[in-house]
Scaffold this motif. Sequence first.
Motif, PDB file in Angstrom:
ATOM      1  N   TYR A   5       1.031  -1.149   0.081  1.00  0.00           N
ATOM      2  CA  TYR A   5      -0.228  -0.213   0.055  1.00  0.00           C
ATOM      3  C   TYR A   5       1.002   0.688  -0.230  1.00  0.00           C
ATOM      4  O   TYR A   5       2.071   0.921   0.476  1.00  0.00           O
ATOM      5  N   VAL A   6       0.228   2.216  -0.585  1.00  0.00           N
ATOM      6  CA  VAL A   6       0.905   3.361  -0.251  1.00  0.00           C
ATOM      7  C   VAL A   6       1.076   3.663   0.884  1.00  0.00           C
ATOM      8  O   VAL A   6      -0.357   4.460   1.684  1.00  0.00           O
ATOM      9  N   TYR A   7       2.367   4.517   1.900  1.00  0.00           N
ATOM     10  CA  TYR A   7       2.319   5.523   3.156  1.00  0.00           C
ATOM     11  C   TYR A   7       2.252   6.631   3.128  1.00  0.00           C
ATOM     12  O   TYR A   7       2.934   7.396   2.061  1.00  0.00           O
ATOM     13  N   VAL A   8       1.432   7.153   4.013  1.00  0.00           N
ATOM     14  CA  VAL A   8       1.214   9.059   3.468  1.00  0.00           C
ATOM     15  C   VAL A   8       1.191   9.699   5.352  1.00  0.00           C
ATOM     16  O   VAL A   8       0.205   8.812   5.923  1.00  0.00           O
ATOM     17  N   ASP A   9       2.339  10.223   5.286  1.00  0.00           N
ATOM     18  CA  ASP A   9       2.486  10.498   6.617  1.00  0.00           C
ATOM     19  C   ASP A   9       2.074  12.222   6.333  1.00  0.00           C
ATOM     20  O   ASP A   9       2.539  13.241   6.114  1.00  0.00           O
ATOM     21  N   SER A  10       1.099  12.563   7.014  1.00  0.00           N
ATOM     22  CA  SER A  10       0.212  13.806   6.782  1.00  0.00           C
ATOM     23  C   SER A  10       0.245  14.556   7.958  1.00  0.00           C
ATOM     24  O   SER A  10       0.745  15.971   8.108  1.00  0.00           O
ATOM     25  N   GLY A  11       1.065  14.256   9.043  1.00  0.00           N
ATOM     26  CA  GLY A  11       1.634  14.978  10.529  1.00  0.00           C
ATOM     27  C   GLY A  11       2.727  16.012   9.565  1.00  0.00           C
ATOM     28  O   GLY A  11       3.253  16.581   9.559  1.00  0.00           O
ATOM     29  N   ALA A  12       3.766  15.646   8.641  1.00  0.00           N
ATOM     30  CA  ALA A  12       4.734  16.091   7.805  1.00  0.00           C
ATOM     31  C   ALA A  12       4.051  16.857   6.642  1.00  0.00           C
ATOM     32  O   ALA A  12       4.169  17.824   6.719  1.00  0.00           O
ATOM     33  N   MET A  13       2.746  16.737   6.186  1.00  0.00           N
ATOM     34  CA  MET A  13       2.278  17.752   5.635  1.00  0.00           C
ATOM     35  C   MET A  13       2.046  18.947   6.444  1.00  0.00           C
ATOM     36  O   MET A  13       2.748  20.509   5.889  1.00  0.00           O
ATOM     37  N   TYR A  14       1.321  19.031   7.407  1.00  0.00           N
ATOM     38  CA  TYR A  14       0.981  20.542   8.824  1.00  0.00           C
ATOM     39  C   TYR A  14       2.576  20.363   9.246  1.00  0.00           C
ATOM     40  O   TYR A  14       3.006  22.053   9.558  1.00  0.00           O
ATOM     41  N   ARG A  15       4.378  19.044   9.283  1.00  0.00           N
ATOM     42  CA  ARG A  15       4.951  20.043   9.805  1.00  0.00           C
ATOM     43  C   ARG A  15       5.661  21.128   8.236  1.00  0.00           C
ATOM     44  O   ARG A  15       6.766  22.123   8.509  1.00  0.00           O
ATOM     45  N   ALA A  16       5.656  20.854   6.976  1.00  0.00           N
ATOM     46  CA  ALA A  16       6.197  21.324   6.226  1.00  0.00           C
ATOM     47  C   ALA A  16       5.854  22.733   6.172  1.00  0.00           C
ATOM     48  O   ALA A  16       5.858  23.702   5.360  1.00  0.00           O
ATOM     49  N   VAL A  17       4.164  22.770   5.953  1.00  0.00           N
ATOM     50  CA  VAL A  17       3.783  24.398   6.035  1.00  0.00           C
ATOM     51  C   VAL A  17       4.368  25.088   7.516  1.00  0.00           C
ATOM     52  O   VAL A  17       4.408  26.296   7.168  1.00  0.00           O
ATOM     53  N   THR A  18       4.245  24.497   8.499  1.00  0.00           N
ATOM     54  CA  THR A  18       4.535  25.069   9.842  1.00  0.00           C
ATOM     55  C   THR A  18       6.178  25.526   9.686  1.00  0.00           C
ATOM     56  O   THR A  18       6.930  26.889   9.593  1.00  0.00           O
ATOM     57  N   PHE A  19       7.057  24.771   8.615  1.00  0.00           N
ATOM     58  CA  PHE A  19       8.364  24.872   8.202  1.00  0.00           C
ATOM     59  C   PHE A  19       8.502  26.571   7.155  1.00  0.00           C
ATOM     60  O   PHE A  19       9.750  27.293   7.078  1.00  0.00           O
ATOM     61  N   TYR A  20       7.466  26.531   6.238  1.00  0.00           N
ATOM     62  CA  TYR A  20       7.362  27.406   5.225  1.00  0.00           C
ATOM     63  C   TYR A  20       7.194  28.473   5.870  1.00  0.00           C
ATOM     64  O   TYR A  20       7.861  29.472   5.764  1.00  0.00           O
ATOM     65  N   ALA A  21       6.093  28.661   7.417  1.00  0.00           N
ATOM     66  CA  ALA A  21       5.779  29.852   8.021  1.00  0.00           C
ATOM     67  C   ALA A  21       7.479  30.243   8.867  1.00  0.00           C
ATOM     68  O   ALA A  21       7.388  31.744   8.997  1.00  0.00           O
ATOM     69  N   MET A  22       7.719  29.255   9.033  1.00  0.00           N
ATOM     70  CA  MET A  22       8.914  29.615   9.531  1.00  0.00           C
ATOM     71  C   MET A  22       9.779  30.173   8.927  1.00  0.00           C
ATOM     72  O   MET A  22      10.547  31.419   9.145  1.00  0.00           O
ATOM     73  N   ARG A  23       9.917  30.072   8.238  1.00  0.00           N
ATOM     74  CA  ARG A  23      11.017  30.537   7.269  1.00  0.00           C
ATOM     75  C   ARG A  23      10.925  31.495   5.953  1.00  0.00           C
ATOM     76  O   ARG A  23      11.435  32.982   5.804  1.00  0.00           O
ATOM     77  N   ASN A  24       9.930  32.430   6.282  1.00  0.00           N
ATOM     78  CA  ASN A  24       9.255  33.126   5.520  1.00  0.00           C
ATOM     79  C   ASN A  24       8.647  34.561   6.576  1.00  0.00           C
ATOM     80  O   ASN A  24       7.449  35.532   6.175  1.00  0.00           O
ATOM     81  N   GLY A  25       9.087  34.195   8.027  1.00  0.00           N
ATOM     82  CA  GLY A  25       8.883  34.939   8.937  1.00  0.00           C
ATOM     83  C   GLY A  25       7.384  35.841   9.560  1.00  0.00           C
ATOM     84  O   GLY A  25       6.642  36.613   9.995  1.00  0.00           O
ATOM     85  N   PHE A  26       6.551  34.467   9.175  1.00  0.00           N
ATOM     86  CA  PHE A  26       5.149  34.079   9.916  1.00  0.00           C
ATOM     87  C   PHE A  26       5.206  33.895  11.127  1.00  0.00           C
ATOM     88  O   PHE A  26       3.938  33.883  11.954  1.00  0.00           O
ATOM     89  N   ILE A  27       6.205  32.765  11.609  1.00  0.00           N
ATOM     90  CA  ILE A  27       6.301  32.448  13.205  1.00  0.00           C
ATOM     91  C   ILE A  27       7.350  32.210  13.518  1.00  0.00           C
ATOM     92  O   ILE A  27       8.506  32.062  13.010  1.00  0.00           O
TER      93      ILE A  27
ATOM     94  N   GLU B 201      11.371  21.179  -2.945  1.00  0.00           N
ATOM     95  CA  GLU B 201      12.539  20.894  -2.305  1.00  0.00           C
ATOM     96  C   GLU B 201      12.648  19.840  -1.233  1.00  0.00           C
ATOM     97  O   GLU B 201      11.260  19.612  -0.308  1.00  0.00           O
ATOM     98  N   ASN B 202      13.400  18.821  -1.019  1.00  0.00           N
ATOM     99  CA  ASN B 202      13.312  18.206   0.052  1.00  0.00           C
ATOM    100  C   ASN B 202      12.922  18.370   1.439  1.00  0.00           C
ATOM    101  O   ASN B 202      14.482  18.889   1.311  1.00  0.00           O
ATOM    102  N   VAL B 203      12.562  18.355   1.879  1.00  0.00           N
ATOM    103  CA  VAL B 203      12.613  18.783   2.952  1.00  0.00           C
ATOM    104  C   VAL B 203      12.877  18.322   4.598  1.00  0.00           C
ATOM    105  O   VAL B 203      11.910  18.781   4.995  1.00  0.00           O
ATOM    106  N   GLU B 204      12.647  16.445   4.501  1.00  0.00           N
ATOM    107  CA  GLU B 204      12.016  15.428   5.322  1.00  0.00           C
ATOM    108  C   GLU B 204      13.044  16.142   6.363  1.00  0.00           C
ATOM    109  O   GLU B 204      12.267  15.752   7.438  1.00  0.00           O
TER     110      GLU B 204
END
Length: 232
Positions: free
Chosen positions: A29-51, A88-91
């Motif tokens: 089966y395919v594995y999807v880590d949904s927490g990684a998606m929330y983490r990626a949005v958070t990383f984007y927010a940190m990088r762009n000065g939103f948090i 970009e790979n942000v794993e």
Amino acid sequence: MKKITIAIDGFSSTGKSTVAKQLAKALGYVYVDSGAMYRAVTFYAMRNGFIDKDCFDKEGLISQLDNINISFKFNAEKGFAEVYLNGENVEQDIRSLEVSNFVSPVATVSQVRQQLVKQQQIFGKDKGVVMDGRDIGTVVFPEAELKLFMTASAEKRAQRRYDELLERGDEVSYDDVLNNVQSRDHIDSTRKDSPLTMADDAIKVDNSSMNLEEQFKFVLKLSEEKIREINA
Ligand code: DC
């Protein structure tokens, strides 16, 4: 053979992703880590000065949601799909304690949740998916044929996460990790939108005293039984 959807929810650091990866591999089966998606949005927010530690510019982040593209690409060497943010790979970046500290507030934002849930439902539309998170069995796939809810004591979970961070070479203290685990438990289970709760039809798996192999055997058996039942 008909495929099923497997939803794995639970508190942070309960080993959801470890068992989800093992299951996906064993079942093809395919594995999807949904927490990684929330983490990626958070990383984007940190990088762009939103948090940062003093402020969270929710509106600013919401205004940029259409510019955040999250995808997964299978890494054959590692045996699982890694997360990409705008190509970009942000794993590695998304697993830091800093991202862990900011991710729960980001995950309380309804607009973020709506966007990610929509994408998660697309990932799972053909079934044959194992997805782990906090609201998979309750919101993302309420019709999932098999729902597991993982739990373990906060101390046990903090120790596991602490060992993982040390192995990565991060300098952290056990107490900081335990605080992070407890504070995420609190935010995740008390937020207004899609709080972490066990679905009525989920099976509770307390792995405080199970090793990885015992846990895997247990959930594989449950999955195989369910697949047989669906195909009978
Ligand atoms: O599973 P994880 O620890 O990588 O998840 C990171 C955070 O993302 C977690 O604290 C809560 C949030 N999350 C969520 O709200 N809903 C999900 N389906 C998955 C994660």
